[in-house]
Design a protein around this motif. Structure first.
Motif, PDB file in Angstrom:
ATOM      1  N   ASP A 151       0.825  -1.199   0.000  1.00 31.09           N
ATOM      2  CA  ASP A 151       0.000   0.000   0.000  1.00 31.09           C
ATOM      3  C   ASP A 151       0.867   1.260   0.000  1.00 31.09           C
ATOM      4  O   ASP A 151       0.525   2.262  -0.632  1.00 31.09           O
ATOM      5  CB  ASP A 151      -0.925   0.005   1.218  1.00 31.09           C
ATOM      6  N   GLU A 162     -13.394   0.955  -5.855  1.00 36.61           N
ATOM      7  CA  GLU A 162     -13.060   1.652  -4.602  1.00 36.61           C
ATOM      8  C   GLU A 162     -11.578   2.021  -4.575  1.00 36.61           C
ATOM      9  O   GLU A 162     -11.207   3.126  -4.155  1.00 36.61           O
ATOM     10  CB  GLU A 162     -13.400   0.787  -3.393  1.00 36.61           C
ATOM     11  N   LEU A 196      -9.836   5.787  -4.345  1.00 35.02           N
ATOM     12  CA  LEU A 196      -8.828   6.165  -3.349  1.00 35.02           C
ATOM     13  C   LEU A 196      -7.576   6.704  -4.023  1.00 35.02           C
ATOM     14  O   LEU A 196      -6.958   7.668  -3.536  1.00 35.02           O
ATOM     15  CB  LEU A 196      -8.474   4.954  -2.480  1.00 35.02           C
ATOM     16  N   GLU A 207      -8.236  10.195  -5.107  1.00 32.35           N
ATOM     17  CA  GLU A 207      -8.218  11.099  -3.950  1.00 32.35           C
ATOM     18  C   GLU A 207      -6.792  11.405  -3.511  1.00 32.35           C
ATOM     19  O   GLU A 207      -6.478  12.539  -3.115  1.00 32.35           O
ATOM     20  CB  GLU A 207      -8.996  10.477  -2.789  1.00 32.35           C
ATOM     21  N   ARG A 225      -5.942  11.326   7.142  1.00 30.20           N
ATOM     22  CA  ARG A 225      -6.654  10.805   5.972  1.00 30.20           C
ATOM     23  C   ARG A 225      -5.721   9.967   5.101  1.00 30.20           C
ATOM     24  O   ARG A 225      -6.131   8.928   4.559  1.00 30.20           O
ATOM     25  CB  ARG A 225      -7.250  11.948   5.152  1.00 30.20           C
ATOM     26  N   ILE A 270      -6.400   6.139   3.986  1.00 29.35           N
ATOM     27  CA  ILE A 270      -6.363   5.705   2.592  1.00 29.35           C
ATOM     28  C   ILE A 270      -5.424   4.515   2.430  1.00 29.35           C
ATOM     29  O   ILE A 270      -5.754   3.519   1.774  1.00 29.35           O
ATOM     30  CB  ILE A 270      -5.930   6.858   1.672  1.00 29.35           C
ATOM     31  N   ARG A 305      -6.911   1.286   3.846  1.00 26.30           N
ATOM     32  CA  ARG A 305      -7.945   0.722   2.977  1.00 26.30           C
ATOM     33  C   ARG A 305      -7.326   0.169   1.692  1.00 26.30           C
ATOM     34  O   ARG A 305      -7.752  -0.876   1.184  1.00 26.30           O
ATOM     35  CB  ARG A 305      -8.982   1.799   2.640  1.00 26.30           C
ATOM     36  N   MET A 306      -6.313   0.856   1.151  1.00 24.43           N
ATOM     37  CA  MET A 306      -5.608   0.341  -0.022  1.00 24.43           C
ATOM     38  C   MET A 306      -5.023  -1.035   0.267  1.00 24.43           C
ATOM     39  O   MET A 306      -5.120  -1.954  -0.563  1.00 24.43           O
ATOM     40  CB  MET A 306      -4.476   1.298  -0.426  1.00 24.43           C
TER      41      MET A 306
END
Length: 261
Positions: free
Chosen positions: A114, A145, A149, A152, A168, A172, A175-176
């Protein structure tokens, strides 16, 4: 306990490639009732497998059992041409002037974490996406999704001068990481190419050394594991303009495109 036989993985791969109907791993795996991951394990190793499976493979490939297993007389493999990837071309430094077309191919590298993915997209002005594999609805949701990301995290969403708050950025990346694991578990890998596109777009050749502004692109490819374990895939790129590089001269770096408005 079922009897096992040591299958010659290279022989299976060679016979598959020559088969008219089952030349693709996906088709042979479906014919055998196996996952593509299991078939890749068979083809990449010379490991013992259930004899019934060996017979099914031989039947599917229209060959004799002896053609895909170790010889019963000893450890020597049944003689077949070795299936090896082509040797990598020797590296030679470019000399003199080279013309590069506007549209071409470049290599996107396999993303292993990630942090690596976030680092690549964090530098990009825009994110471009390619799919080299078909996704079912669940995997398509994961990919969508992950793309959101990446956008973003890039400057595409936050602008060239915008910054992401540390908390944030950490969210990110977490979640990645989860999404990368889910996709990899279903044989979908993520590859990224850090690409430079020259601006403004034109079909006219840029005079040597007269570069204007540019746009950093993160070109993301969703693809299956490669047959020989390669860590890159080819992606389509748009250089924005054809250009010439004189490799005997120092290269002048262009300027990033400035935000408008």
């Amino acid at each position: 306990m079922k009897k096992s036989m040591r299958i010659n993985g290279s022989a299976v791969a060679l016979l598959r490639k020559k088969h008219v109907r089952l030349s693709k791993q996906k088709k042979l795996a479906h014919e055998l009732g196996l996952s593509e991951r299991t078939l890749r394990k068979i083809e990449k190793g010379n490991n013992p497998w259930d004899i019934d499976l060996a017979k099914r493979i031989a039947s599917a490939l229209d060959c004799d059992l002896d053609e895909i297993v170790f010889s019963a007389a000893g450890p020597k493999l049944v003689p077949l041409p070795a299936l090896m990837p082509p040797p990598a071309p020797a590296y030679n430094r470019f000399r003199g002037k080279q013309l590069y077309p506007r549209f071409a191919k470049e290599s996107a590298k396999l993303i292993s974490s990630d942090a690596e993915l976030f680092g690549s997209v964090d530098r990009a002005h825009v994110i471009k996406v390619e799919f080299h594999v078909e996704l079912d609805p669940e995997l398509a949701g994961y990919a969508d999704e992950l793309i959101a990301l990446m956008r973003e995290a890039s400057h595409e969403t936050r602008g060239w001068l915008g910054k992401i708050e540390d908390f944030r950025a950490a969210e990110i990346q977490r979640r990645m990481k989860w999404l990368l694991v889910q996709l990899k578990g279903h044989d979908v890998l993520v590859f990224v190419c850090d690409h430079t596109k020259y601006l403004p777009e034109s079909d006219e050749v840029i005079p040597d050394g007269q570069y204007g502004e540019f746009e950093w692109q993160g070109i993301v490819a969703f693809a299956p594991p490669q047959e020989w374990g390669e860590t890159s895939v080819e992606v389509d790129v748009d250089h924005g303009q054809p250009y010439i590089i004189d490799w005997d001269k120092p290269i002048t770096c262009p300027r990033p495109a400035q935000p408008t408005g």
